[in-house]
Motif scaffolding. Structure first.
Motif, PDB file in Angstrom:
ATOM      1  N   GLU A   1       1.026  -1.280   0.120  1.00 35.53           N
ATOM      2  CA  GLU A   1      -0.071   0.126   0.080  1.00 35.53           C
ATOM      3  C   GLU A   1       0.827   1.266  -0.059  1.00 35.53           C
ATOM      4  N   GLY A   2       1.050   1.643  -1.179  1.00 40.33           N
ATOM      5  CA  GLY A   2       1.943   2.953  -1.332  1.00 40.33           C
ATOM      6  C   GLY A   2       3.500   2.334  -1.120  1.00 40.33           C
ATOM      7  N   LYS A   3       4.168   2.868   0.009  1.00 41.02           N
ATOM      8  CA  LYS A   3       5.578   2.629   0.321  1.00 41.02           C
ATOM      9  C   LYS A   3       5.395   1.651   1.627  1.00 41.02           C
ATOM     10  N   GLN A   4       4.330   1.315   1.921  1.00 43.05           N
ATOM     11  CA  GLN A   4       4.027   0.496   3.055  1.00 43.05           C
ATOM     12  C   GLN A   4       3.591  -0.924   2.600  1.00 43.05           C
ATOM     13  N   LYS A   5       3.708  -1.903   3.310  1.00 44.68           N
ATOM     14  CA  LYS A   5       3.488  -3.323   3.392  1.00 44.68           C
ATOM     15  C   LYS A   5       2.421  -3.801   4.520  1.00 44.68           C
TER      16      LYS A   5
END
Length: 221
Positions: free
Chosen positions: A108-112
């Motif tokens: 999710e964007g730069k996150q997991k």
């Protein structure tokens, strides 16, 4: 792929669901099973089902270095019959790897975001697996790998691969001591179908394989 899963059922539930009769003195509920650790598996010895522990991360019998196991936690079901590491195992060393959910991380964007995933309406299930024995002068290692397949429609929004989850009525057939060719075993996996799944977000506490306990599966509020 499949890189983390859970198994916290009771021994009685395991006996009931998989028709096994051994006692597991070392059995403990697990909420964050990781590669390199022991996993509960079932094989058929030609006379009956046998349950025991295999180390997750396949070390082929011909391997020179057992560290190869860390690179072989999964095997692609579509091409396993073409690979030297898996081809022979498909004919005679098939196993069930027992779980009650698995984790996958959705970008999710730069996150997991970690998610806990399981088949709908099933408390316990089995991944299709392969196992092998590796030996040297000092030790014998019994190891395994989880077979994977392309994601179904549900999983595509999370990851492009998923473990092969065997329908209940196909579990015994997978480990029966029949002499399939490697191609026939791969065809069997391609035809077993995919069960409906459900998922929910969990805390990034599960990201570290060092973390254990119910906090790993607690829904993220």
């Amino acid at each position: 792929m499949c890189g983390r899963f859970t198994l916290h059922a009771t021994i009685e539930e395991l006996f009931d669901q998989f028709e096994i009769d051994q006692l597991f003195a070392e059995y403990q509920p697990r909420y964050n099973i990781a590669p390199g650790q022991n996993v509960l598996a079932i094989i058929h010895d030609g006379q009956k089902k046998r349950a025991g522990y295999l180390k997750w991360g396949l070390v082929p019998g011909w391997a020179k270095d057992p560290k190869i196991g860390y690179k072989m936690i999964n095997a692609r079901s579509e091409s396993a019959h073409e690979k030297p590491s898996f081809k022979k195992l498909l004919t005679s060393r098939r196993c069930l790897i027992i779980a009650d959910s698995f984790y996958e991380w959705k970008r999710e964007g730069k996150q997991k975001q970690p998610k806990r995933i399981a088949p709908k309406g099933r408390h316990l299930f089995a991944f299709a697996g392969l196992w092998d024995k590796w030996s040297n002068e000092k030790e014998d290692l019994f190891t395994c790998t989880i077979l994977t397949q392309d994601a179904n429609e549900f999983m595509k929004g999370i990851h492009d691969r998923m473990p092969v989850i065997l329908p209940k009525d196909k579990e015994s057939e997978w480990i029966e001591p029949r002499k399939w060719s490697s191609e026939e075993a791969s065809q069997f996996l391609a035809q077993v179908g995919m069960e409906e799944l459900h998922a929910y977000d969990v805390s990034d506490y599960v990201n570290s394989a060092k973390n254990e306990g119910e906090a790993c599966i607690a829904p993220l509020l």
